[in-house]
Motif scaffolding. Sequence first.
Motif, PDB file in Angstrom:
ATOM      1  N   VAL A  33       0.845  -1.201   0.000  1.00  0.00           N
ATOM      2  CA  VAL A  33       0.000   0.000   0.000  1.00  0.00           C
ATOM      3  C   VAL A  33       0.877   1.246   0.000  1.00  0.00           C
ATOM      4  O   VAL A  33       0.620   2.202  -0.740  1.00  0.00           O
ATOM      5  CB  VAL A  33      -0.967  -0.001   1.202  1.00  0.00           C
ATOM      6  N   ARG A  37       0.715   3.927  -3.025  1.00  0.00           N
ATOM      7  CA  ARG A  37       0.364   5.336  -2.760  1.00  0.00           C
ATOM      8  C   ARG A  37       1.517   6.265  -3.132  1.00  0.00           C
ATOM      9  O   ARG A  37       1.309   7.348  -3.669  1.00  0.00           O
ATOM     10  CB  ARG A  37      -0.026   5.538  -1.294  1.00  0.00           C
ATOM     11  N   THR A  38       2.743   5.837  -2.844  1.00  0.00           N
ATOM     12  CA  THR A  38       3.909   6.642  -3.201  1.00  0.00           C
ATOM     13  C   THR A  38       3.995   6.799  -4.711  1.00  0.00           C
ATOM     14  O   THR A  38       4.220   7.901  -5.222  1.00  0.00           O
ATOM     15  CB  THR A  38       5.195   6.001  -2.642  1.00  0.00           C
ATOM     16  N   THR A  40       1.627   6.694  -6.814  1.00  0.00           N
ATOM     17  CA  THR A  40       0.518   7.521  -7.294  1.00  0.00           C
ATOM     18  C   THR A  40       0.721   8.993  -6.956  1.00  0.00           C
ATOM     19  O   THR A  40       0.642   9.858  -7.834  1.00  0.00           O
ATOM     20  CB  THR A  40      -0.816   7.046  -6.681  1.00  0.00           C
ATOM     21  N   TYR A  41       0.961   9.296  -5.697  1.00  0.00           N
ATOM     22  CA  TYR A  41       0.955  10.688  -5.250  1.00  0.00           C
ATOM     23  C   TYR A  41       2.290  11.410  -5.387  1.00  0.00           C
ATOM     24  O   TYR A  41       2.306  12.639  -5.506  1.00  0.00           O
ATOM     25  CB  TYR A  41       0.469  10.779  -3.796  1.00  0.00           C
ATOM     26  N   ALA A 149      -7.704   1.278   0.131  1.00  0.00           N
ATOM     27  CA  ALA A 149      -6.578   0.583  -0.508  1.00  0.00           C
ATOM     28  C   ALA A 149      -6.480  -0.874  -0.090  1.00  0.00           C
ATOM     29  O   ALA A 149      -5.397  -1.452  -0.059  1.00  0.00           O
ATOM     30  CB  ALA A 149      -5.269   1.320  -0.229  1.00  0.00           C
TER      31      ALA A 149
END
Length: 162
Positions: A33, A37-38, A40-41, A149
Amino acid sequence: MVRPAVAADVPRICEICAAGFAASSAGLLPARVVAARTATYYDRERVVAEIGPGPAGWLGYVVAESGDSVVGAAGGSVVDRVGHLLVLYLDLDRRGLGLGTALLDHVSGQHRTSGATHQRVSVTEGNEMALPFYRRHGFEVTGHEPFGAGTDARSLVLERPL
């Protein structure tokens, strides 16, 4: 010193945010996760696109400098008079020096100027790197929400008046 971010800051913003998110998520979120997330953002293309103000009330990134080095990054948005603090990370060895407060103060000023009457931030439940900081600055837990997520983790919603 805190200032609006520029394109040359993007590599450091990505690096600082990725490292900060990983450190603050350790033991709270699965590694898959954190990696997703890393990616993506804090992807360079995304940060380049978000360096300045944009859609959905996004106000752009701001950075904290020490000397001529970027050592922190923050950003937020305003939607329906609520200032959302969406990003605030520092180089891990720069914590406790007032830089987080300087970033928060800057984004809070942006929120006020944009018409926000209160501020909101979501923090992964158990994130003891962030929770004491926000509590010191007057934020109080007002609710919980699923992290999503595919995890059972929850986020705490913290708010304060501006």
